[in-house]
Scaffold this motif. Structure first.
Motif, PDB file in Angstrom:
ATOM      1  N   LEU A  19       0.864  -1.287   0.097  1.00 28.68           N
ATOM      2  CA  LEU A  19       0.282  -0.033   0.080  1.00 28.68           C
ATOM      3  C   LEU A  19       0.748   1.439  -0.230  1.00 28.68           C
ATOM      4  O   LEU A  19       1.806   1.302   0.687  1.00 28.68           O
ATOM      5  CB  LEU A  19      -0.841   0.059   1.255  1.00 28.68           C
ATOM      6  CG  LEU A  19      -1.809   1.366   1.419  1.00 28.68           C
ATOM      7  CD1 LEU A  19      -2.961   1.000   0.484  1.00 28.68           C
ATOM      8  CD2 LEU A  19      -2.077   1.236   2.974  1.00 28.68           C
ATOM      9  N   VAL A  26      -3.518   0.489  -3.814  1.00 30.56           N
ATOM     10  CA  VAL A  26      -2.796  -0.664  -3.586  1.00 30.56           C
ATOM     11  C   VAL A  26      -1.918  -1.035  -4.959  1.00 30.56           C
ATOM     12  O   VAL A  26      -2.523  -1.235  -5.753  1.00 30.56           O
ATOM     13  CB  VAL A  26      -3.956  -1.837  -3.330  1.00 30.56           C
ATOM     14  CG1 VAL A  26      -3.405  -3.173  -3.304  1.00 30.56           C
ATOM     15  CG2 VAL A  26      -4.721  -1.607  -2.139  1.00 30.56           C
ATOM     16  N   LEU A 421      -5.396  -5.067   3.897  1.00 32.32           N
ATOM     17  CA  LEU A 421      -5.393  -3.675   3.798  1.00 32.32           C
ATOM     18  C   LEU A 421      -5.419  -2.850   5.137  1.00 32.32           C
ATOM     19  O   LEU A 421      -4.528  -2.004   5.455  1.00 32.32           O
ATOM     20  CB  LEU A 421      -6.548  -3.122   3.005  1.00 32.32           C
ATOM     21  CG  LEU A 421      -6.576  -1.518   2.731  1.00 32.32           C
ATOM     22  CD1 LEU A 421      -5.357  -1.408   1.922  1.00 32.32           C
ATOM     23  CD2 LEU A 421      -7.789  -1.408   1.714  1.00 32.32           C
TER      24      LEU A 421
END
Length: 460
Positions: A19, A26, A421
């Motif tokens: 990231l 991403v 994430l």
């Protein structure tokens, strides 16, 4: 370019994302099946096998991102399934494979020890049968040699993090909240519970908030990943909670629904009333100072079971399998019992697989609505926003059903591997001091008043 790596060890898949610190970009992602084995009829995860897979997916994501982003990694965080504790000997080596959270080995001890645990080591909220403390009783009885060899334990993600380089063996507050050995309001262990389940010799790891730097990447793991050593290693948290963070569940009243093998419902709150939450799963969220109330439905498991029974391909597009089935599933109604059993009523002899799958989707949506109402009552807080994520959200039919049935306006999270994430977000915060913005999301589908009324008439 500074980049951040998030790794998620999930029930069925292990993922990695790289990231940019803006939180919205991403650069690369990779996945692989999480290896699962069996030990005497018990489903288990091998820590060493999982480490190999996790390093492999991280290496692939870094390679796909290219030399610049790979050279700029500024932090690595790991998230994992919540209740799977790795038992370690005095040298920090796993003493055996880890029963999976869904193995059920802790259910009988949970019934046996409930009253004694509450008497000797009370905690705020409910001790779920899948919590670590009950699995420890299974270790003591079913694997006594390994249990005696164990000196300490930690969660799967924290063990993986500690294996990547020099640093402390810790457990973050969100994972500790899933052990049944931790009291969330005071953020402290209740070690007396270990004596109740026959594991009083264990030392419990140091507690830290999610998003804490606890070490740095060692030389050998760095070479395996193709990066420089010395990168900060950051505690992640329970995978569903990291997914919630990435989705934008960050304030009291935010509800996150993660539709996977287990459909997690997580309501964020800023206080815990022990009396009101006595029958709820509660704990520390991955954002400092906030708590959660949690409940789960076996939605994904039911879907996999029923597609198998009906001879359908579970990987096929849900919209193709359901087709044009009407609201109400032609009168077929379902309910999910507290012991995770599905009952279907009104099933005609000439029922089609499409009707049954539509009925299953509607049943889980109604169950989700009831779970949400229970969480809201226990927290004493209305739902401010309902964020839904997971593979089922790729289906237009699923999105419509969930938009029509549920508390508050629904938004659907467009996040690539949201749990990994969320871990990357924690790495960003630990290194830079700020939390990236949440993943993009889209509002629920527009439903005409007539269409909404169809759902109300059929499903309340």
């Amino acid at each position: 370019m500074t980049t951040f790596l998030g790794i998620d060890v999930g029930t069925t898949r292990t993922k990695a994302v790289l990231l940019e610190p803006d939180g919205g970009t991403v650069l690369a992602a990779a996945t692989a099946p999480t290896p699962q084995g069996e030990d005497g009829g018990t489903a288990v995860h091998s820590p060493t096998a999982i480490r190999e897979v996790a390093v492999g997916v991280a290496r692939r994501a870094l390679a796909d991102a290219g030399p610049g982003p790979r050279a700029g990694v500024g932090g690595i965080a790991v998230t994992s399934v919540g209740e799977e504790a790795v038992m370690l000997d005095a040298a920090g080596r796993p003493v055996g494979d880890v029963p999976t959270w869904f193995s059920g080995v802790g259910h009988a001890p949970a019934r046996e020890h409930a009253s004694e645990l509450d008497r000797r080591a009370p905690v705020t909220g409910l001790r779920h049968p899948e919590y670590t403390v009950h699995v420890l009783a299974w270790w003591a009885r079913s694997r006594p040699v390994a249990a005696r060899a164990a000196a300490t334990l930690t969660d799967l993600g924290s063990w993986l993090l500690s294996s990547l380089g020099p640093g402390d063996l810790v457990m973050d507050h969100s994972h500790a909240s899933r052990t049944g050995l931790f009291d969330a309001p005071t953020r402290s262990w209740r070690p007396e519970a270990l004596d109740v389940v026959g594991m009083g010799h264990l030392a419990l790891p140091r507690l830290v908030p999610s998003g804490t730097v606890v070490g740095e990447l060692g030389n050998a793991p760095a070479a395996a990943l193709g990066v420089a050593p010395g990168i900060p290693l950051v505690t992640g948290g329970h995978d569903h909670f990291c997914g919630a963070l990435a989705a934008g569940a960050r304030s009291p009243g935010d509800l996150f629904v993660s539709a996977g093998t287990s459909e997690a419902h997580l309501l964020v709150t800023d206080s815990l009333d022990p009396a009101a939450t006595a029958g709820s799963e509660v704990g520390c969220f991955v954002t400092d100072g906030l708590y959660y109330l949690h409940a789960a439905l076996p939605s994904g498991s039911l879907y996999l079971t029923w597609t198998g029974l009906l001879g359908l391909d579970p990987s096929a597009a849900l919209d193709d399998l359901i087709g044009g089935e009407p609201v109400g599933s032609r009168g077929v109604r379902g309910r999910i019992s507290p012991d995770r059993r599905l009952t279907l009523d009104g099933v005609p002899l000439d029922v089609t697989p499409a009707t049954l799958l539509r009925a299953l989707m509607e049943t889980t949506a109604v169950a989700s609505r009831e779970v949400t109402r229970d969480l809201s009552r226990a927290a004493g807080r209305a739902v401010a926003q309902r964020l839904l994520a997971g593979r089922p959200a790729e289906s237009a039919t699923w999105r419509e059903i969930r938009a029509a049935i549920g508390e508050g306006a629904a938004a659907f999270v467009d996040a690539q591997e949201s749990t990994a994430l969320g871990a990357a977000h924690l790495a960003v915060r630990a290194v830079t001091g700020r939390l990236p913005p949440p993943a993009l999301r889209r509002p629920g589908p527009e439903l005409s008043p007539e269409r909404r009324q169809e759902y109300v008439r059929a499903l309340g």
